[in-house]
Write an enzyme that holds these catalytic residues in place. Structure first.
Site, PDB file in Angstrom:
ATOM      1  N   GLU A 167       0.303   6.098  12.979  1.00 56.06           N
ATOM      2  CA  GLU A 167       0.546   4.826  13.684  1.00 56.06           C
ATOM      3  C   GLU A 167       2.014   4.691  14.064  1.00 56.06           C
ATOM      4  O   GLU A 167       2.349   4.124  15.096  1.00 56.06           O
ATOM      5  CB  GLU A 167       0.070   3.653  12.811  1.00 56.06           C
ATOM      6  CG  GLU A 167      -1.454   3.586  12.767  1.00 56.06           C
ATOM      7  CD  GLU A 167      -2.030   3.020  11.489  1.00 56.06           C
ATOM      8  OE1 GLU A 167      -1.308   2.374  10.711  1.00 56.06           O
ATOM      9  OE2 GLU A 167      -3.241   3.247  11.261  1.00 56.06           O
ATOM     10  N   GLY A 181      -6.252   3.907   3.631  1.00 55.25           N
ATOM     11  CA  GLY A 181      -5.883   2.691   4.342  1.00 55.25           C
ATOM     12  C   GLY A 181      -6.853   1.573   4.013  1.00 55.25           C
ATOM     13  O   GLY A 181      -6.740   0.903   2.988  1.00 55.25           O
ATOM     14  N   GLY A 182      -7.855   1.386   4.880  1.00 51.85           N
ATOM     15  CA  GLY A 182      -8.775   0.253   4.763  1.00 51.85           C
ATOM     16  C   GLY A 182      -9.342   0.031   3.368  1.00 51.85           C
ATOM     17  O   GLY A 182      -9.345  -1.102   2.866  1.00 51.85           O
ATOM     18  N   HIS A 185       3.612   8.527   9.550  1.00 44.44           N
ATOM     19  CA  HIS A 185       2.216   8.096   9.694  1.00 44.44           C
ATOM     20  C   HIS A 185       1.856   8.094  11.179  1.00 44.44           C
ATOM     21  O   HIS A 185       2.684   7.783  12.023  1.00 44.44           O
ATOM     22  CB  HIS A 185       2.033   6.694   9.095  1.00 44.44           C
ATOM     23  CG  HIS A 185       0.597   6.299   8.984  1.00 44.44           C
ATOM     24  ND1 HIS A 185      -0.124   5.819  10.054  1.00 44.44           N
ATOM     25  CD2 HIS A 185      -0.262   6.350   7.943  1.00 44.44           C
ATOM     26  CE1 HIS A 185      -1.364   5.590   9.667  1.00 44.44           C
ATOM     27  NE2 HIS A 185      -1.476   5.903   8.395  1.00 44.44           N
ATOM     28  N   GLU A 217      -3.780  13.893   7.814  1.00 46.41           N
ATOM     29  CA  GLU A 217      -4.555  12.759   8.304  1.00 46.41           C
ATOM     30  C   GLU A 217      -4.971  12.998   9.752  1.00 46.41           C
ATOM     31  O   GLU A 217      -4.203  12.689  10.678  1.00 46.41           O
ATOM     32  CB  GLU A 217      -3.715  11.484   8.240  1.00 46.41           C
ATOM     33  CG  GLU A 217      -3.287  11.102   6.839  1.00 46.41           C
ATOM     34  CD  GLU A 217      -3.077   9.603   6.732  1.00 46.41           C
ATOM     35  OE1 GLU A 217      -3.770   8.992   5.911  1.00 46.41           O
ATOM     36  OE2 GLU A 217      -2.251   9.051   7.476  1.00 46.41           O
ATOM     37  N   GLY A 265      -9.125   4.951  10.101  1.00 46.68           N
ATOM     38  CA  GLY A 265      -9.634   3.629  10.440  1.00 46.68           C
ATOM     39  C   GLY A 265     -10.885   3.647  11.305  1.00 46.68           C
ATOM     40  O   GLY A 265     -11.287   2.619  11.860  1.00 46.68           O
ATOM     41  N   SER A 269     -10.428   7.467   6.532  1.00 42.85           N
ATOM     42  CA  SER A 269     -11.720   6.858   6.182  1.00 42.85           C
ATOM     43  C   SER A 269     -12.248   7.288   4.815  1.00 42.85           C
ATOM     44  O   SER A 269     -13.459   7.440   4.626  1.00 42.85           O
ATOM     45  CB  SER A 269     -12.761   7.142   7.276  1.00 42.85           C
ATOM     46  OG  SER A 269     -12.360   6.535   8.500  1.00 42.85           O
ATOM     47  N   ASN A 295      -2.253   2.743   1.394  1.00 43.22           N
ATOM     48  CA  ASN A 295      -1.367   2.305   2.472  1.00 43.22           C
ATOM     49  C   ASN A 295      -1.893   0.961   2.963  1.00 43.22           C
ATOM     50  O   ASN A 295      -2.912   0.914   3.654  1.00 43.22           O
ATOM     51  CB  ASN A 295      -1.383   3.358   3.596  1.00 43.22           C
ATOM     52  CG  ASN A 295      -0.690   2.868   4.842  1.00 43.22           C
ATOM     53  OD1 ASN A 295       0.065   1.898   4.819  1.00 43.22           O
ATOM     54  ND2 ASN A 295      -0.940   3.543   5.953  1.00 43.22           N
ATOM     55  N   TRP A 296      -1.190  -0.114   2.587  1.00 44.84           N
ATOM     56  CA  TRP A 296      -1.688  -1.451   2.925  1.00 44.84           C
ATOM     57  C   TRP A 296      -1.351  -1.851   4.362  1.00 44.84           C
ATOM     58  O   TRP A 296      -1.706  -2.932   4.788  1.00 44.84           O
ATOM     59  CB  TRP A 296      -1.131  -2.481   1.927  1.00 44.84           C
ATOM     60  CG  TRP A 296      -1.613  -2.301   0.522  1.00 44.84           C
ATOM     61  CD1 TRP A 296      -2.470  -1.333   0.049  1.00 44.84           C
ATOM     62  CD2 TRP A 296      -1.272  -3.103  -0.618  1.00 44.84           C
ATOM     63  NE1 TRP A 296      -2.679  -1.490  -1.297  1.00 44.84           N
ATOM     64  CE2 TRP A 296      -1.956  -2.569  -1.739  1.00 44.84           C
ATOM     65  CE3 TRP A 296      -0.457  -4.227  -0.824  1.00 44.84           C
ATOM     66  CZ2 TRP A 296      -1.848  -3.113  -3.014  1.00 44.84           C
ATOM     67  CZ3 TRP A 296      -0.344  -4.784  -2.095  1.00 44.84           C
ATOM     68  CH2 TRP A 296      -1.029  -4.232  -3.175  1.00 44.84           C
ATOM     69  N   LYS A 297      -0.659  -0.974   5.067  1.00 41.51           N
ATOM     70  CA  LYS A 297      -0.296  -1.234   6.471  1.00 41.51           C
ATOM     71  C   LYS A 297       0.276  -2.654   6.602  1.00 41.51           C
ATOM     72  O   LYS A 297       0.938  -3.120   5.710  1.00 41.51           O
ATOM     73  CB  LYS A 297      -1.507  -1.018   7.383  1.00 41.51           C
ATOM     74  CG  LYS A 297      -2.216   0.305   7.122  1.00 41.51           C
ATOM     75  CD  LYS A 297      -3.156   0.675   8.224  1.00 41.51           C
ATOM     76  CE  LYS A 297      -3.933   1.924   7.821  1.00 41.51           C
ATOM     77  NZ  LYS A 297      -4.514   2.623   8.920  1.00 41.51           N
TER      78      LYS A 297
HETATM   79  C1  PEP Z   1      -4.197   5.571   6.702  1.00 40.20           C
HETATM   80  O1  PEP Z   1      -3.807   4.555   7.242  1.00 40.20           O
HETATM   81  O2  PEP Z   1      -3.377   6.391   6.282  1.00 40.20           O
HETATM   82  C2  PEP Z   1      -5.636   5.784   6.583  1.00 40.20           C
HETATM   83  C3  PEP Z   1      -6.055   6.951   6.151  1.00 40.20           C
HETATM   84  O3  PEP Z   1      -6.455   4.748   6.937  1.00 40.20           O
HETATM   85  P1  PEP Z   1      -8.040   4.633   6.647  1.00 40.20           P
HETATM   86  O4  PEP Z   1      -8.261   4.984   5.214  1.00 40.20           O
HETATM   87  O5  PEP Z   1      -8.373   3.191   6.934  1.00 40.20           O
HETATM   88  O6  PEP Z   1      -8.720   5.580   7.566  1.00 40.20           O
END
Ligand code: PEP
Length: 251
Positions: free
Chosen positions: A98, A235-236, A96, A168, A174, A214, A10-12
């Site tokens: 966010e 994500g990250g 998601h 999640e 994050g 994470s 997920n490149w957000k």
């Molecule tokens: C996400 O945005 O779905 C996520 C899991 O982010 P991260 O891996 O950065 O925690």
């Protein structure tokens, strides 16, 4: 039943089109022929076509980060499923945390989005997960059960079986704080049981459940080997080719 692992990035709201092309090309060369794990890239809307071109001919699939449930109309700023499908999108992340937190996404409209995604032959990645206060108050099971029930209510069983649910925990997204393997397995088993109760044992055994929060190359394996963990939503660590490839090659 064996479920093929699915690892999605997920490149957000990161990466210009040039940066997205560079990252996608880097991943095609690193994991583009991988067949034992399904790899999905979810760039911003503006980079979807760029990434679609970069991954053409590889095993990597394209995902979007959101959608609207109407096919067209006066819905300024929204993007429909026919528009995503036209570009070659296979998966759509919905719900998601966010989007729940900053854009008012509810289980009820996630449910409508899932129905629309099915109508167009695409596959949702439906996100659920508790907040830190909820976990601390021992409400994780209640919260996650309610989210799964709300998101999946009334949907066709055969389509749910082909869907992806992402567990999640919001406190792990994050933050660098990853759920323990026991916490992940417990939540995944609960989600599978809820799906079983709502639909059938067969649907529960078929649906793939990703862990997100994470995930990094150095912690992915112990989570992935849990019996009810079928993949990761990243994500990250998906924003850099070496780290995402390291996660995809967890085995
Ligand atoms: C996400 O945005 O779905 C996520 C899991 O982010 P991260 O891996 O950065 O925690």
């Amino acid at each position: 039943m064996s479920r093929k692992p699915i690892i999605a990035g997920n490149w957000k709201m990161y990466k210009t089109r040039q940066e997205a092309a560079d990252l996608a090309n880097g991943l095609v060369s690193r994991v583009g022929t991988k067949k034992d794990v399904e790899v999905v890239l979810c760039p911003t809307y503006t980079s979807l076509e760029t990434v679609a071109q970069a991954i053409r001919g590889s095993q990597i699939r394209l995902g979007a980060q959101n959608c609207y449930f109407e096919d067209q109309g006066a819905f300024t700023g929204e993007i429909s499923l026919p528009m995503l499908k036209e570009i070659g999108v296979h998966y759509v992340i919905i719900g998601h945390s966010e989007r729940r937190q900053f854009f008012g996404e509810t289980d009820a409209n996630i449910n409508k989005k899932a129905a629309a995604i099915y109508r167009h032959g695409l596959t949702p990645i439906i996100c659920v997960g508790e907040m830190l206060e909820e976990r601390k108050a021992n409400r994780t099971a209640d919260v996650v059960t309610k989210q799964v029930e709300g998101c999946l209510a009334g949907l066709p069983a055969d389509k749910v079986a082909e869907s992806v649910i992402a567990y999640e925990p919001v406190w792990a997204i994050g933050t660098g704080v990853v759920a323990t393997k026991e916490q992940a397995q417990e939540a995944h088993a609960l989600i599978r049981a809820v799906v079983g109760k709502m639909f059938s044992q067969n649907v529960a055994e078929a649906v793939r459940i990703q862990y997100g929060g994470s995930v990094k190359p150095n912690n992915v394996t112990e989570i992935m080997v849990q019996p009810d963990v079928d993949g990761a939503l990243v994500g990250g660590a998906s924003l850099e080719a070496d780290s995402f490839a390291g996660i995809v090659n967890f085995g």
